[in-house]
Design an enzyme around this catalytic site. Structure first.
Site, PDB file in Angstrom:
ATOM      1  N   TYR A  54      38.672  38.273  29.414  1.00  0.00           N
ATOM      2  CA  TYR A  54      38.249  39.555  28.832  1.00  0.00           C
ATOM      3  C   TYR A  54      38.493  39.582  27.317  1.00  0.00           C
ATOM      4  O   TYR A  54      37.658  40.080  26.559  1.00  0.00           O
ATOM      5  CB  TYR A  54      38.972  40.722  29.519  1.00  0.00           C
ATOM      6  CG  TYR A  54      38.684  40.819  31.004  1.00  0.00           C
ATOM      7  CD1 TYR A  54      37.409  40.562  31.507  1.00  0.00           C
ATOM      8  CD2 TYR A  54      39.687  41.148  31.923  1.00  0.00           C
ATOM      9  CE1 TYR A  54      37.147  40.632  32.873  1.00  0.00           C
ATOM     10  CE2 TYR A  54      39.426  41.226  33.285  1.00  0.00           C
ATOM     11  CZ  TYR A  54      38.163  40.960  33.748  1.00  0.00           C
ATOM     12  OH  TYR A  54      37.900  41.025  35.098  1.00  0.00           O
TER      13      TYR A  54
HETATM   14  C1  COA Z   1      39.475  35.973  36.565  1.00  0.00           C
HETATM   15  C2  COA Z   1      38.465  34.991  37.118  1.00  0.00           C
HETATM   16  C3  COA Z   1      37.269  35.739  37.673  1.00  0.00           C
HETATM   17  C4  COA Z   1      37.985  34.088  35.964  1.00  0.00           C
HETATM   18  O1  COA Z   1      37.057  33.134  36.449  1.00  0.00           O
HETATM   19  P1  COA Z   1      37.237  31.564  36.108  1.00  0.00           P
HETATM   20  O2  COA Z   1      35.976  30.907  36.471  1.00  0.00           O
HETATM   21  O3  COA Z   1      38.498  31.103  36.746  1.00  0.00           O
HETATM   22  O4  COA Z   1      37.518  31.605  34.553  1.00  0.00           O
HETATM   23  P2  COA Z   1      36.621  31.490  33.215  1.00  0.00           P
HETATM   24  O5  COA Z   1      35.183  31.568  33.457  1.00  0.00           O
HETATM   25  O6  COA Z   1      37.220  32.486  32.272  1.00  0.00           O
HETATM   26  O7  COA Z   1      36.988  30.073  32.756  1.00  0.00           O
HETATM   27  C5  COA Z   1      38.349  29.813  32.549  1.00  0.00           C
HETATM   28  C6  COA Z   1      38.636  28.451  32.051  1.00  0.00           C
HETATM   29  O8  COA Z   1      37.530  27.566  32.116  1.00  0.00           O
HETATM   30  C7  COA Z   1      37.438  26.886  30.883  1.00  0.00           C
HETATM   31  N1  COA Z   1      36.002  26.677  30.643  1.00  0.00           N
HETATM   32  C8  COA Z   1      35.136  27.521  30.054  1.00  0.00           C
HETATM   33  N2  COA Z   1      33.917  26.961  30.018  1.00  0.00           N
HETATM   34  C9  COA Z   1      34.028  25.760  30.613  1.00  0.00           C
HETATM   35  C10 COA Z   1      33.134  24.700  30.883  1.00  0.00           C
HETATM   36  N3  COA Z   1      31.826  24.815  30.542  1.00  0.00           N
HETATM   37  N4  COA Z   1      33.594  23.625  31.522  1.00  0.00           N
HETATM   38  C11 COA Z   1      34.893  23.513  31.876  1.00  0.00           C
HETATM   39  N5  COA Z   1      35.792  24.481  31.648  1.00  0.00           N
HETATM   40  C12 COA Z   1      35.359  25.583  31.034  1.00  0.00           C
HETATM   41  C13 COA Z   1      38.030  27.791  29.852  1.00  0.00           C
HETATM   42  O9  COA Z   1      38.596  27.046  28.816  1.00  0.00           O
HETATM   43  C14 COA Z   1      39.066  28.549  30.629  1.00  0.00           C
HETATM   44  O10 COA Z   1      40.329  27.923  30.593  1.00  0.00           O
HETATM   45  P3  COA Z   1      41.672  28.787  30.660  1.00  0.00           P
HETATM   46  O11 COA Z   1      41.455  30.038  31.466  1.00  0.00           O
HETATM   47  O12 COA Z   1      42.637  27.871  31.318  1.00  0.00           O
HETATM   48  O13 COA Z   1      41.995  29.105  29.267  1.00  0.00           O
HETATM   49  C15 COA Z   1      39.094  34.091  38.231  1.00  0.00           C
HETATM   50  O14 COA Z   1      40.115  33.299  37.661  1.00  0.00           O
HETATM   51  C16 COA Z   1      39.628  34.873  39.404  1.00  0.00           C
HETATM   52  O15 COA Z   1      38.888  35.158  40.339  1.00  0.00           O
HETATM   53  N6  COA Z   1      40.925  35.211  39.392  1.00  0.00           N
HETATM   54  C17 COA Z   1      41.589  35.887  40.495  1.00  0.00           C
HETATM   55  C18 COA Z   1      41.025  37.264  40.740  1.00  0.00           C
HETATM   56  C19 COA Z   1      41.073  38.135  39.513  1.00  0.00           C
HETATM   57  O16 COA Z   1      42.092  38.221  38.838  1.00  0.00           O
HETATM   58  N7  COA Z   1      39.955  38.823  39.247  1.00  0.00           N
HETATM   59  C20 COA Z   1      39.858  39.747  38.143  1.00  0.00           C
HETATM   60  C21 COA Z   1      40.433  41.050  38.561  1.00  0.00           C
HETATM   61  S1  COA Z   1      40.337  42.217  37.249  1.00  0.00           S
END
Ligand code: COA
Length: 190
Positions: free
Chosen positions: A158
């Site tokens: 975010y």
């Molecule tokens: C929060 C959530 C939705 C984020 O989704 P995600 O796919 O894990 O995360 P992002 O899309 O932000 O990507 C995160 C990581 O991928 C990396 N990334 C981004 N683009 C990328 C790419 N093209 N290739 C590889 N890695 C990549 C980023 O550097 C980032 O690393 P970091 O978080 O360790 O700093 C997920 O982690 C989740 O479901 N969490 C649990 C539930 C939750 O908390 N939901 C939100 C409630 S408000």
């Protein structure tokens, strides 16, 4: 023996309400798994997600992997008077912000209700891709969301996308955890 490869994300697509309904238990299971909730929470959440589908401005984006399984889901709708979340956030804003500022946030916004990626596929940019796709077609001048306080991957996402603090350490009725309400203007730049 080598471990089976993790499933790869194949496509990130916007779904209609009928299309999501056809995959609803699977999508809700991704939410339950991502949040670490007990499996029985799936049956409890299905009617809630179904009811949200009929709200004005509802949009949903789902990520499918190369096995055509749901690997991530995000949805939201236009916030409006009478909705539980809207009224909770409105109460907090009127207590803590100048009235004019509260109106600016609440007059025309998209509530990001859920955003979840299956733990198998977290950390590869899928959450960002779902969120960007969802916000590209989201109605409203602003987007608002709530997330538990604490350094989490959700927070990093975010902040990276320019969400700012609206309320911090806020308590929703019936939940002892402190939450932040975050927001930003729409549209989101590419
Ligand atoms: C929060 C959530 C939705 C984020 O989704 P995600 O796919 O894990 O995360 P992002 O899309 O932000 O990507 C995160 C990581 O991928 C990396 N990334 C981004 N683009 C990328 C790419 N093209 N290739 C590889 N890695 C990549 C980023 O550097 C980032 O690393 P970091 O978080 O360790 O700093 C997920 O982690 C989740 O479901 N969490 C649990 C539930 C939750 O908390 N939901 C939100 C409630 S408000």
């Amino acid at each position: 023996m080598t471990a089976a490869p993790s499933p790869r994300c194949e496509r990130v697509v916007e779904l209609s309400a009928d299309e999501l309904r056809a995959r609803l238990p699977e999508a809700v299971r991704v939410y339950v798994t991502a949040m670490g909730y007990p499996t029985w929470a799936t049956q409890q959440r299905i009617p809630i997600w179904s009811a949200h589908m009929s709200r004005a401005g509802w949009r949903c984006v789902v990520a499918f992997n190369d096995r055509d399984e749901v690997s991530g889901v995000g949805y939201g709708y236009s916030g409006a008077t009478g909705q539980w979340w809207h009224e909770q956030v409105r109460r907090g804003m009127l207590e803590r912000l100048p009235q004019q500022r509260a109106h600016e946030w609440l007059d025309d916004y998209f509530e990001l209700t859920e955003l979840h990626v299956h733990p198998d596929t977290q950390g590869h940019g899928l959450g960002e891709s779902i969120l960007r796709t969802l916000l590209a077609s989201a109605p409203g001048a602003k987007v608002l969301l709530s997330t538990p306080e604490g350094p989490t991957r959700a927070w990093r996402l975010y902040r990276r996308l320019g969400f700012v603090d609206v309320l911090r350490d806020y308590r929703f009725s019936g939940d002892p955890r402190p939450f932040a309400v975050l927001g930003r203007d729409l549209p989101l730049e590419a």
